[in-house]
Enzyme design. Structure first.
Site, mmCIF file in Angstrom:
data_model
loop_
_atom_site.group_PDB
_atom_site.id
_atom_site.type_symbol
_atom_site.label_atom_id
_atom_site.label_comp_id
_atom_site.label_asym_id
_atom_site.label_seq_id
_atom_site.Cartn_x
_atom_site.Cartn_y
_atom_site.Cartn_z
ATOM 1 N N ASP A 75 -26.929 103.992 9.609
ATOM 2 C CA ASP A 75 -27.940 103.315 9.655
ATOM 3 C C ASP A 75 -26.787 101.855 11.417
ATOM 4 O O ASP A 75 -25.877 102.238 11.463
ATOM 5 C CB ASP A 75 -26.792 101.869 8.339
ATOM 6 C CG ASP A 75 -27.733 102.459 6.924
ATOM 7 O OD1 ASP A 75 -28.435 103.284 7.181
ATOM 8 O OD2 ASP A 75 -26.555 102.597 6.220
ATOM 9 N N LYS A 76 -27.172 100.868 11.328
ATOM 10 C CA LYS A 76 -26.852 100.285 12.238
ATOM 11 C C LYS A 76 -25.563 99.475 11.927
ATOM 12 O O LYS A 76 -25.767 99.695 13.655
ATOM 13 C CB LYS A 76 -28.177 99.270 12.166
ATOM 14 C CG LYS A 76 -28.303 97.838 13.377
ATOM 15 C CD LYS A 76 -28.712 96.286 13.004
ATOM 16 C CE LYS A 76 -27.966 95.546 13.770
ATOM 17 N NZ LYS A 76 -29.209 94.245 13.686
#
Length: 305
Positions: free
Chosen positions: A138-139
């Site tokens: 994830d970011k």
């Protein structure tokens, strides 16, 4: 032209067509999907429907996605923390806040933009927007991931992901005190039945298994190591929230009222191991906790004094 098809089950009944598809197709925005509907590229049971059509059990949704036109992902001079590199793979330490690859609305500042500036020989299996990308984090999750530099390496790494032989260990800081020193969360994951941008534990979801081990307990938080047996979207975040211990700082699955001023969930990809695609030898890499993570741990340790 790419085509996709979905068969509606009980968890997706009575959901708007555009809302359902925006949840299922993570790489496409809701406005993009609505545009496909308007252009007659999406049909339900072979019939054109409007965006607000409420899906019914066993409906068959067929999507025709036109080939991308004129989308060039530009190389960008963004610093990379390279842990290891050879002619087959690059192992990088991704910082929190960096998106792995371009997607709808995000075409710059990604790991792929940085990789394209660093080298030109990346695998093409996942297309022009995801060259070399075998798996994602994830970011707002930091840590190690591997990138393939050619299709042969990509296929061999993807096979290890598929058969769950790739080692992936994460460090997570969760809310509350876990009573058990270790445990396994075996709960299927799929799209949330109402909030389609979320993942949830659902009856007919995909198999998902997370093993966890307590590393340290604080006043009202626990540091755990999570080892993935499967690699579903948001798996650790959803699984830990499912057992009542969401990740601290998680804006989607965590507490609404956060006690720290964070930019995202406290989750770090600590360890990555795989069979090298050419040498067939097992290699393993680790990544130190980033400074923001250490800072929060020090605050929690001081609370115990």
């Amino acid at each position: 032209m790419e085509t996709r098809e979905f068969i509606i089950d009980e968890s997706s009944e009575n959901i708007r067509l555009d809302v359902f598809l925006s949840g299922e197709m993570e790489d496409k925005s809701r406005s993009y999907i609505q545009g496909l509907i308007e252009k007659s590229q999406i049909k339900v049971n072979g019939i054109l429907k409007k965006s607000n059509y409420k899906l019914k059990l066993k409906d068959i949704v067929h999507i025709s996605i036109p080939d991308p036109v004129g989308l060039d992902i530009e190389p960008e001079d963004i610093p990379l923390d390279i842990v290891y590199e050879d002619s087959d793979v690059i192992v990088v330490n991704k910082p929190q806040g960096m998106v792995v690859h371009p997607a709808s609305g995000v075409y710059t500042g990604t790991l792929v933009n940085a990789l394209l500036n660093h080298c030109k020989d990346l695998s093409g299996i996942n297309g022009v927007t995801r060259p070399g990308i075998v798996h994602r984090i994830d970011k707002d999750t930091s840590g190690v991931l591997v990138v393939a530099k050619n299709d042969r390496a990509h296929n061999k790494l993807a096979e290890q992901l598929k058969d769950h032989s790739m080692t992936r260990s994460y460090i997570a800081l969760v809310e509350g005190i876990l009573k058990k020193d270790e445990g396994t969360i075996d709960a299927p994951l799929g799209r949330h039945p109402v909030e389609r941008i979320k993942i949830a534990v659902v009856k007919n979801g995909k198999d998902a298994v997370t093993h966890y081990k307590v590393l340290e307990r604080f006043k009202n938080a626990t540091l755990v190591e999570c080892v993935l047996e499967t690699g579903r979207t948001h798996q650790i975040r959803v699984h830990m929230a499912h057992i009542g211990h969401p990740l601290i700082g998680d804006p989607v699955y965590g507490y609404k009222k956060q006690r720290f001023n964070l930019n995202g969930q406290m989750l770090h990809a600590k360890k990555l191991g795989f069979i090298h695609p050419s040498t067939n030898e097992y290699i393993e890499f680790t990544s130190d906790l980033p400074e923001y993570f250490k800072k929060i741990l020090n605050i929690l340790k001081n609370e115990l004094k």
